[in-house]
Design a protein around this motif. Structure first.
Motif, PDB file in Angstrom:
ATOM      1  N   TYR A  57      15.945  -4.900  10.602  1.00 43.28           N
ATOM      2  CA  TYR A  57      15.005  -4.389   9.504  1.00 43.28           C
ATOM      3  C   TYR A  57      14.397  -3.545  10.100  1.00 43.28           C
ATOM      4  N   SER A  58      13.198  -3.969  11.222  1.00 45.20           N
ATOM      5  CA  SER A  58      12.424  -3.451  12.091  1.00 45.20           C
ATOM      6  C   SER A  58      13.085  -1.982  12.644  1.00 45.20           C
ATOM      7  N   SER A  60      15.765  -0.311  11.621  1.00 47.52           N
ATOM      8  CA  SER A  60      16.857   0.416  10.376  1.00 47.52           C
ATOM      9  C   SER A  60      15.488   1.106   9.599  1.00 47.52           C
ATOM     10  N   ALA A  61      15.464   3.094   9.603  1.00 47.61           N
ATOM     11  CA  ALA A  61      14.532   4.146   8.641  1.00 47.61           C
ATOM     12  C   ALA A  61      14.693   3.489   7.131  1.00 47.61           C
ATOM     13  N   ASP A  62      15.767   3.290   6.693  1.00 53.62           N
ATOM     14  CA  ASP A  62      15.216   2.827   5.310  1.00 53.62           C
ATOM     15  C   ASP A  62      15.496   1.774   4.856  1.00 53.62           C
ATOM     16  N   SER A  63      15.519   0.621   6.214  1.00 54.82           N
ATOM     17  CA  SER A  63      14.888  -0.860   5.231  1.00 54.82           C
ATOM     18  C   SER A  63      13.166  -0.440   5.644  1.00 54.82           C
ATOM     19  N   LEU A  64      12.623   0.321   6.672  1.00 53.04           N
ATOM     20  CA  LEU A  64      11.027   0.524   7.033  1.00 53.04           C
ATOM     21  C   LEU A  64      10.064   0.969   5.907  1.00 53.04           C
ATOM     22  N   THR A  65      11.219   2.117   5.185  1.00 56.89           N
ATOM     23  CA  THR A  65      11.154   2.906   4.276  1.00 56.89           C
ATOM     24  C   THR A  65      10.152   1.729   2.995  1.00 56.89           C
ATOM     25  N   GLY A  66      11.558   0.884   3.070  1.00 54.02           N
ATOM     26  CA  GLY A  66      12.211  -0.013   1.591  1.00 54.02           C
ATOM     27  C   GLY A  66      10.694  -1.008   1.513  1.00 54.02           C
ATOM     28  N   ALA A  67       9.739  -0.807   2.945  1.00 59.28           N
ATOM     29  CA  ALA A  67       8.646  -1.897   3.193  1.00 59.28           C
ATOM     30  C   ALA A  67       7.516  -1.420   3.081  1.00 59.28           C
ATOM     31  N   ALA A  68       7.724  -0.138   3.284  1.00 56.36           N
ATOM     32  CA  ALA A  68       6.078   0.189   3.296  1.00 56.36           C
ATOM     33  C   ALA A  68       6.324   0.715   1.851  1.00 56.36           C
ATOM     34  N   HIS A  69       7.628   1.376   0.753  1.00 60.78           N
ATOM     35  CA  HIS A  69       7.336   1.286  -0.285  1.00 60.78           C
ATOM     36  C   HIS A  69       6.798   0.251  -1.317  1.00 60.78           C
ATOM     37  N   VAL A  70       7.359  -1.193  -0.649  1.00 66.74           N
ATOM     38  CA  VAL A  70       5.996  -1.917  -1.218  1.00 66.74           C
ATOM     39  C   VAL A  70       4.895  -2.163  -1.312  1.00 66.74           C
ATOM     40  N   VAL A  71       4.349  -1.415  -0.330  1.00 61.89           N
ATOM     41  CA  VAL A  71       2.903  -1.783   0.226  1.00 61.89           C
ATOM     42  C   VAL A  71       2.156  -0.742  -0.357  1.00 61.89           C
ATOM     43  N   ALA A  72       2.804   0.419  -0.284  1.00 64.70           N
ATOM     44  CA  ALA A  72       2.071   1.714  -1.188  1.00 64.70           C
ATOM     45  C   ALA A  72       1.585   0.800  -3.189  1.00 64.70           C
TER      46      ALA A  72
ATOM     47  N   ASP B  62      16.823  -6.074   3.161  1.00 68.44           N
ATOM     48  CA  ASP B  62      16.611  -5.550   1.930  1.00 68.44           C
ATOM     49  C   ASP B  62      16.829  -5.921   0.387  1.00 68.44           C
TER      50      ASP B  62
ATOM     51  N   VAL F  70       7.467   7.681  -0.959  1.00 65.36           N
ATOM     52  CA  VAL F  70       6.760   6.681  -0.739  1.00 65.36           C
ATOM     53  C   VAL F  70       5.613   7.193  -0.627  1.00 65.36           C
TER      54      VAL F  70
END
Lengths: 87, 87, 87, 87, 87, 87
Positions: A57-58, A60-72, B62, F70
């Motif tokens: 996941y670290s 993968s741009a989409d996985s990182l975006t998904g994680a950043a989404h949750v943080v937001a 994911d 995001v």
């Protein structure tokens, strides 16, 4: 109240510090990141499994975006709790 | 009012405890996790099926992020209900 | 006002009961689930098609998480409408 | 102000009726569905293309959930605008 | 403050008009669409690349739903800023 | 408080400037973009890895939409903090 997926008799701290109130936005952001991390820890309590997922996941741009989404989303709650640290 | 996907005559408790009000952020977070879990239980009432899905989603970054995302949204509601446990 | 995707002359009830106000959080949650279901019913009015999709999505963790996500968002609105059933 | 993706000289109505205020939750929900639909119409103005996409997305549970997700978000805004039609 | 992904010395206008306040919901919706578009323009500043992506995403129901999702979120902010254009 | 995924002894600034308050919507939007970027930097601290991901996500419409999503959520928080820069 037992956490989602946690083993019996084990307690998982979901909100580190036990409060949403922080002194600064920076600390609020760090709390938001920890909250997301603790959620995942409660759903998948095995640290070895979580660690094994990191290489994929670290990088993968989409996985990182998904994680950043949750943080937001977590941060939106923390920020509202702190009335946005307005002075 | 019958729950989404629940069998007739069966009642599914969707909000454990019947209230969004909790004593602490920690309990509010645990409630948010349970609410997400109960939603899924209402949509897929077969516990065996749910259990069979666990090995895959609990080892997918994911899928875990997706679950953490739902928890974050549920928690936003619980936190607002509790006025963020401000003192 | 015709619903999205509904056949002409057919009326689809989108908000069962015609109000967001419920007596309890439990009923509010059930309403949120119904609202999500009615949205899907308005977009895909053919009950046979909807039924045919169930075996797949109800045995996919990510599909279930996606459905729970929508329920969480609908519930946020219902809960706000009811001022979180605070007493 | 020209709409996203619309052809020059063409005007697309993005908010049917020009207001977020509706008489009932049912009408508010129908408006939310139309708003989502108009967004897509503004991004892909060719009705034939949009029509061609329907068979696939309307028979995919995940696509339907994705559409219901957008409706839920639009409705949150419409409901807030109407102060949840509280009496 | 330099925009995300923008080339040095280049300024990208992220909020066209420099305000979230609009006269009507219709204009607010158009602004929400532009804001989403400008975000993407800041992340991918090459207009040729953006143009090359259009044939694929504009003929994918899920991509269109994803774009409509972002518009819905931007609009929620714009609508709140304008107090929902209530009179 | 250590940031998610950051190396020990290293401090990552998560909220550039340490405040959510900005003079204008334009600056607020730039801050929202930076916040999203800093989240990703905290989760994946290796700048070389992040750089290596850019060619793929910056030429994928769905990845760009995900990033814009995001930003939209971060901006909602920043805008609320600034009371939407209403005058």
């Amino acid at each position: 109240m037992a956490a989602y997926g946690a083993n019996k008799g084990e307690t998982v701290e979901l909100i580190p510090g036990g409060t949403l109130i922080t002194a600064t936005p920076e600390e609020g952001r760090a709390l938001a990141m920890l909250m997301a991390r603790k959620s995942i820890g409660a759903i998948q309590p095995d640290a070895e499994v979580r660690k094994s997922l990191r290489p994929e996941y670290s990088t993968s741009a989409d996985s990182l975006t998904g994680a950043a989404h949750v943080v937001a989303i977590e941060f939106a709650t923390v920020a509202a709790a702190n009335k946005y640290w307005r002075k």
